[in-house]
Every structure is written in structure tokens, then in C-alpha cells.
Design a protein around this motif. Structure first.
Motif, short mmCIF file in Angstrom:
data_model
loop_
_atom_site.label_atom_id
_atom_site.label_comp_id
_atom_site.label_asym_id
_atom_site.label_seq_id
_atom_site.Cartn_x
_atom_site.Cartn_y
_atom_site.Cartn_z
N PHE A 1 0.63 -1.28 -0.14
CA PHE A 1 0.09 -0.09 0.01
C PHE A 1 0.82 1.25 -0.29
O PHE A 1 0.52 2.42 -0.23
N GLU A 2 2.13 1.28 0.26
CA GLU A 2 2.97 2.27 0.44
C GLU A 2 3.58 2.62 -1.17
O GLU A 2 4.26 3.68 -1.12
N ARG A 3 3.36 1.82 -2.00
CA ARG A 3 3.91 2.16 -3.33
C ARG A 3 3.01 3.27 -3.83
O ARG A 3 1.78 3.41 -3.68
N PRO A 4 3.91 4.17 -4.25
CA PRO A 4 3.34 5.67 -4.59
C PRO A 4 2.08 5.43 -5.58
O PRO A 4 0.93 6.04 -5.21
N ALA A 5 2.05 4.46 -6.74
CA ALA A 5 0.87 4.52 -7.65
C ALA A 5 -0.16 3.73 -6.68
O ALA A 5 -1.44 4.26 -6.92
N VAL A 6 -0.10 2.65 -5.81
CA VAL A 6 -1.20 2.00 -5.09
C VAL A 6 -1.49 2.85 -4.04
O VAL A 6 -2.85 3.06 -3.88
N ARG A 7 -0.70 3.69 -3.58
CA ARG A 7 -1.28 4.75 -2.45
C ARG A 7 -2.24 5.88 -3.04
O ARG A 7 -3.25 6.24 -2.63
N ARG A 8 -1.81 6.53 -4.17
CA ARG A 8 -2.61 7.32 -4.77
C ARG A 8 -4.07 6.80 -5.28
O ARG A 8 -5.08 7.35 -5.26
N ALA A 9 -3.93 5.45 -5.86
CA ALA A 9 -5.22 4.77 -6.12
C ALA A 9 -6.20 4.33 -5.21
O ALA A 9 -7.40 4.76 -5.02
N MET A 10 -5.43 4.15 -3.91
CA MET A 10 -6.28 4.00 -2.92
C MET A 10 -6.90 5.13 -2.31
O MET A 10 -8.10 5.34 -1.82
N ASP A 11 -6.22 6.15 -2.17
CA ASP A 11 -6.66 7.42 -1.75
C ASP A 11 -8.02 7.90 -2.65
O ASP A 11 -8.89 8.49 -2.16
N ARG A 12 -7.72 7.51 -3.85
CA ARG A 12 -8.96 8.10 -4.73
C ARG A 12 -10.17 6.93 -4.69
O ARG A 12 -11.19 7.76 -4.33
N VAL A 13 -9.80 5.77 -4.55
CA VAL A 13 -11.06 4.80 -4.32
C VAL A 13 -11.77 5.09 -2.97
O VAL A 13 -12.86 5.21 -2.71
N THR A 14 -10.88 5.46 -1.86
CA THR A 14 -11.43 5.57 -0.54
C THR A 14 -12.19 7.00 -0.45
O THR A 14 -13.33 7.29 -0.10
N GLY A 15 -11.61 7.90 -1.18
CA GLY A 15 -12.06 9.34 -1.24
C GLY A 15 -13.64 9.18 -1.97
O GLY A 15 -14.78 9.73 -1.55
N ILE A 16 -13.58 8.64 -3.28
CA ILE A 16 -14.89 8.20 -3.88
C ILE A 16 -15.99 7.41 -2.97
O ILE A 16 -17.16 7.86 -2.98
N VAL A 17 -15.46 6.34 -2.23
CA VAL A 17 -16.42 5.43 -1.60
C VAL A 17 -16.91 6.39 -0.36
O VAL A 17 -18.12 6.45 -0.04
N LEU A 18 -16.13 7.29 0.35
CA LEU A 18 -16.65 8.12 1.22
C LEU A 18 -17.57 9.06 0.92
O LEU A 18 -18.83 9.23 1.67
N ILE A 19 -17.32 9.81 -0.17
CA ILE A 19 -18.30 10.85 -0.93
C ILE A 19 -19.65 9.81 -1.07
O ILE A 19 -20.70 10.42 -1.00
N GLY A 20 -19.46 8.64 -1.66
CA GLY A 20 -20.74 7.90 -2.16
C GLY A 20 -21.28 7.57 -0.62
O GLY A 20 -22.70 7.65 -0.64
N PHE A 21 -20.82 7.31 0.40
CA PHE A 21 -21.48 6.92 1.65
C PHE A 21 -22.31 8.20 2.07
O PHE A 21 -23.22 8.19 2.52
N GLY A 22 -21.56 9.39 1.86
CA GLY A 22 -22.12 10.67 2.23
C GLY A 22 -23.41 11.03 1.34
O GLY A 22 -24.52 11.28 2.11
N ILE A 23 -23.51 10.69 0.31
CA ILE A 23 -24.57 10.80 -0.53
C ILE A 23 -25.68 9.86 -0.13
O ILE A 23 -26.84 10.15 0.04
N LYS A 24 -25.46 8.71 0.03
CA LYS A 24 -26.23 7.58 0.75
C LYS A 24 -26.71 7.94 1.82
O LYS A 24 -28.14 8.00 1.91
N VAL A 25 -26.04 8.56 2.84
CA VAL A 25 -26.76 8.90 4.02
C VAL A 25 -27.56 10.17 4.00
O VAL A 25 -28.50 10.28 4.52
N ALA A 26 -27.17 10.99 2.93
CA ALA A 26 -27.97 12.28 2.75
C ALA A 26 -29.45 12.04 2.36
O ALA A 26 -30.29 12.53 2.56
#
Length: 206
Positions: A177-202
């Protein structure tokens, strides 16, 4: 009564393992700041469940679940907070930020325990879950308050064990997970998932 309790434990275990906002927030903190902050986040989430449990036993959670205005205020606040965490993760990926801080480096801003606590307290679906489902699972041989209290403690324990194990699993794969490419991808996926959950909660209804 024992069979009822075991059946309730099975239901709670299944519900605990279903991915949701708590897991998404834990993932973000563990990958961004390391496993220690991941566990602190889990501690905050567990504390939030206990607070909801106390409110449920006292009957206050039922008031929130029954009040459209109170429910809407809490769910919009929770949705905004999840969206904020999601945007933060996307921003980190844009900056190319890598995983846990190096030894001796300053810790990232923010309190992971508070992050877990706030994200959990701003999830009104827990109030609906505790006031709607838990009473049906409470063992019949106990008073309603005692049965509910035991199930809340059980749910908090299951959540702590499950998410803590998940954090340690992420820690074992730290090099990957500390590989730069993997790290960026995980940040993006996690960010999108969190925003998605935010929309779902709303957009969810009690």
C-alpha cells in the motif's frame, strides 16, 4: 435465552462485517496515517456506538428516529462530514502523498479517535438500527433495558474486533500500500467511497 443471545450475536456479526461508512473511515485513516491511527479511529467508532447505546437505553435515540427534523439535521451533518473526509482523501492523492509518516516525522493533522467518534455519531441510521432491530433481538428472559444494553455492548465489541483485525490486515500489506501508485489509487478509491456514503446517508429515509 442462550439460543436467542447466540442468534442475536450471529445477526450482529453479519451486520458488523457489511462494509459501510465506519470501514471506509477506518481505511482512510489506516492508509493515510498508519495502523496506530487506524486503531485509534476504531476506538472512536466504538465509543460512538456506546454513546448511541446509552441514548437508546435512555429512549433518546427513539426520539431522533421518530423526529423527521432531528433525523434530517443529523444525517445532513453526517453526510457533509463523510464528504469532507472523501474530498480530503482525493486531495491527498492529488498531492501524491504516500502512506504512513516516516519515523520522527510529524503526525498528520487531525485526531483519528475524534474522526471515528464524529463519523459514527453523525450516522442516524445507527439510531434507527438500535431502536428498530435490537429490540427484536433482545433475549426474552431479560428486561428490555438489560437486553438492549447487552446487545449494544456485544455490537460494540464485535465492531472493535472486526475493524481492528481489518486494520492489522492492512498493516501486514503495508509495503504494497505504500507504493506511490497504489497509494494514490487507494486514496482516490477511498475518497470516492466516502463521498458515495455521504450521498447515501444524505438521501436515505428513516
Amino acid at each position: 435465552m442462550l439460543l436467542q443471545f447466540l442468534a442475536a450475536a450471529g445477526v450482529l456479526a453479519v451486520l458488523t462485517m457489511v462494509p459501510g461508512p465506519d470501514m471506509a473511515v477506518t481505511t482512510k485513516q489506516a492508509l493515510t496515517s498508519g495502523w496506530q491511527d487506524g486503531l485509534r479511529t476504531v476506538g472512536g467508532i466504538t465509543a460512538g456506538l456506546l454513546v448511541w447505546g446509552v441514548l437508546t437505553v435512555l429512549g433518546l435515540a427513539a426520539v431522533l428516529a421518530a423526529s423527521a427534523t432531528a433525523y434530517t439535521v443529523v444525517k445532513l451533518a453526517g453526510a457533509a462530514y463523510l464528504a469532507f473526509l472523501g474530498v480530503q482523501a482525493l486531495w491527498h492523492s492529488r498531492r501524491g502523498r504516500s502512506g504512513a509518516p516516516a519515523p520522527g516525522a510529524p503526525a498528520p493533522a487531525g485526531n483519528p479517535w475524534r474522526t471515528g467518534l464524529v463519523s459514527n455519531l453523525f450516522n442516524p441510521k445507527i439510531a434507527v438500527f438500535y431502536t428498530g432491530l435490537l429490540p427484536t433481538l433482545a433475549p426474552s428472559g431479560l428486561s428490555p433495558q438489560t437486553g438492549m444494553a447487552l446487545l449494544v455492548l456485544l455490537h460494540a465489541l464485535l465492531t472493535f474486533v472486526w475493524l481492528s483485525g481489518y486494520v492489522m490486515l492492512l498493516a501486514r500489506a503495508r509495503a504494497f500500500f505504500e507504493r506511490p501508485a497504489v497509494r494514490r489509487a487507494m486514496d482516490r478509491v477511498t475518497g470516492i467511497v466516502l463521498i458515495g456514503f455521504g450521498i447515501k446517508v444524505a438521501t436515505t429515509q428513516p
